[in-house]
Motif scaffolding. Sequence first.
Motif, short mmCIF file in Angstrom:
data_model
loop_
_atom_site.label_atom_id
_atom_site.label_comp_id
_atom_site.label_asym_id
_atom_site.label_seq_id
_atom_site.Cartn_x
_atom_site.Cartn_y
_atom_site.Cartn_z
N GLN A 42 0.82 -1.21 0.00
CA GLN A 42 0.00 0.00 0.00
C GLN A 42 0.86 1.27 0.00
O GLN A 42 0.41 2.34 0.42
CB GLN A 42 -1.00 0.00 1.15
CG GLN A 42 -1.95 -1.17 1.10
CD GLN A 42 -2.85 -1.26 2.30
OE1 GLN A 42 -3.01 -0.32 3.05
NE2 GLN A 42 -3.46 -2.42 2.47
N HIS A 45 -0.05 5.32 -1.43
CA HIS A 45 -1.51 5.50 -1.46
C HIS A 45 -1.82 6.87 -0.87
O HIS A 45 -1.99 7.04 0.32
CB HIS A 45 -2.21 4.40 -0.65
CG HIS A 45 -2.30 3.11 -1.39
ND1 HIS A 45 -3.19 2.14 -1.04
CD2 HIS A 45 -1.62 2.63 -2.46
CE1 HIS A 45 -3.07 1.11 -1.86
NE2 HIS A 45 -2.11 1.38 -2.72
N TYR A 48 -6.43 7.61 -0.92
CA TYR A 48 -7.06 6.99 0.24
C TYR A 48 -5.94 6.34 1.06
O TYR A 48 -5.65 5.17 0.90
CB TYR A 48 -8.04 5.91 -0.18
CG TYR A 48 -9.38 6.37 -0.70
CD1 TYR A 48 -9.64 7.70 -0.99
CD2 TYR A 48 -10.39 5.45 -0.90
CE1 TYR A 48 -10.87 8.09 -1.47
CE2 TYR A 48 -11.63 5.84 -1.39
CZ TYR A 48 -11.86 7.16 -1.67
OH TYR A 48 -13.08 7.55 -2.15
N ALA A 50 -5.80 5.51 4.20
CA ALA A 50 -6.28 4.50 5.14
C ALA A 50 -6.93 3.36 4.36
O ALA A 50 -7.57 3.58 3.33
CB ALA A 50 -7.28 5.11 6.11
N ASN A 51 -6.76 2.16 4.85
CA ASN A 51 -7.28 0.99 4.13
C ASN A 51 -7.82 -0.01 5.13
O ASN A 51 -7.23 -0.19 6.21
CB ASN A 51 -6.17 0.36 3.29
CG ASN A 51 -6.67 -0.59 2.24
OD1 ASN A 51 -7.59 -1.37 2.48
ND2 ASN A 51 -6.07 -0.54 1.07
N ILE A 52 -8.90 -0.69 4.78
CA ILE A 52 -9.45 -1.72 5.67
C ILE A 52 -8.61 -2.99 5.64
O ILE A 52 -8.70 -3.81 6.54
CB ILE A 52 -10.92 -2.05 5.33
CG1 ILE A 52 -11.06 -2.56 3.90
CG2 ILE A 52 -11.80 -0.84 5.56
CD1 ILE A 52 -12.45 -3.06 3.55
N MET A 53 -7.79 -3.14 4.60
CA MET A 53 -6.92 -4.31 4.49
C MET A 53 -5.54 -3.97 5.05
O MET A 53 -5.05 -2.87 4.86
CB MET A 53 -6.78 -4.75 3.03
CG MET A 53 -8.10 -5.13 2.37
SD MET A 53 -8.96 -6.49 3.19
CE MET A 53 -7.90 -7.85 2.76
N ALA A 55 -1.52 -3.81 5.33
CA ALA A 55 -0.37 -3.83 4.42
C ALA A 55 0.38 -5.14 4.64
O ALA A 55 0.47 -5.64 5.77
CB ALA A 55 0.53 -2.64 4.68
N ALA A 125 -10.07 -4.17 -2.65
CA ALA A 125 -9.58 -4.39 -1.29
C ALA A 125 -8.26 -3.67 -1.02
O ALA A 125 -8.06 -3.13 0.06
CB ALA A 125 -9.42 -5.89 -1.01
N TYR A 126 -7.37 -3.66 -2.00
CA TYR A 126 -6.06 -3.05 -1.79
C TYR A 126 -5.88 -1.72 -2.51
O TYR A 126 -4.79 -1.16 -2.51
CB TYR A 126 -4.93 -4.03 -2.15
CG TYR A 126 -4.62 -4.91 -0.97
CD1 TYR A 126 -3.69 -4.52 -0.03
CD2 TYR A 126 -5.31 -6.09 -0.77
CE1 TYR A 126 -3.44 -5.29 1.09
CE2 TYR A 126 -5.07 -6.87 0.34
CZ TYR A 126 -4.13 -6.47 1.27
OH TYR A 126 -3.88 -7.23 2.38
N ASN A 127 -6.94 -1.19 -3.08
CA ASN A 127 -6.91 0.13 -3.73
C ASN A 127 -5.73 0.32 -4.67
O ASN A 127 -5.12 1.39 -4.71
CB ASN A 127 -6.89 1.24 -2.66
CG ASN A 127 -8.20 1.39 -1.96
OD1 ASN A 127 -9.26 1.29 -2.57
ND2 ASN A 127 -8.16 1.61 -0.66
N GLN A 130 -4.76 3.41 -7.07
CA GLN A 130 -4.16 4.68 -6.65
C GLN A 130 -2.75 4.91 -7.20
O GLN A 130 -2.23 6.02 -7.12
CB GLN A 130 -4.09 4.75 -5.12
CG GLN A 130 -5.44 4.80 -4.47
CD GLN A 130 -5.31 5.08 -2.99
OE1 GLN A 130 -4.81 6.13 -2.59
NE2 GLN A 130 -5.73 4.12 -2.18
#
Length: 162
Positions: A42, A45, A48, A50-53, A55, A125-127, A130
């Motif tokens: 990640q 990035h 966004y 911040a990520n729910i998944m 790193a 999930a991992y955006n 970006q």
Amino acid sequence: MIDRNLKALFMVLLGLMALFYVGHNLINLAIAHENIGYVLSQKDHEIYPANIMPAMGPGVAWIVLIVIFASEIAAGVASLWAGLKLWTGRSDAAAYANAMTLAKLGCGLVIFTWFGLFNVFGGAAYNMWQTQIGHGSMADAFTFAAFGFFVLIYLCQPEAAD
């Protein structure tokens, strides 16, 4: 008979596509690992952050890469095999019906690989959209998944009486 010939041809092409991609990934293994590791880390990035998944590190990238390779190989082999079975069974209703089941599985594996793994997990999930590397992978994965969907839709169409 034209539909049966085209369905066989499209499955062979789908299988070759998957096997060509995994082949290129294997001969560029270090770069493939680096790219997967970059997406999972990640890094960069900025849109966004911040990520729910969580790193992930380079060790997990090897596991993900193995899953991707296995999926690409399975998609390629199933699709190629289905195309050959469709071709050889095109004049035999029972053989053709059996081959059609395998063809649908091959398309499903193509869709799982490039829609499921790359767009759902990598993209959503991992955006990965970006970053330049991730965005390019997502765009290409969309194209490959679309081919799987298009061929699957065509496979499911009734065949014209020739």
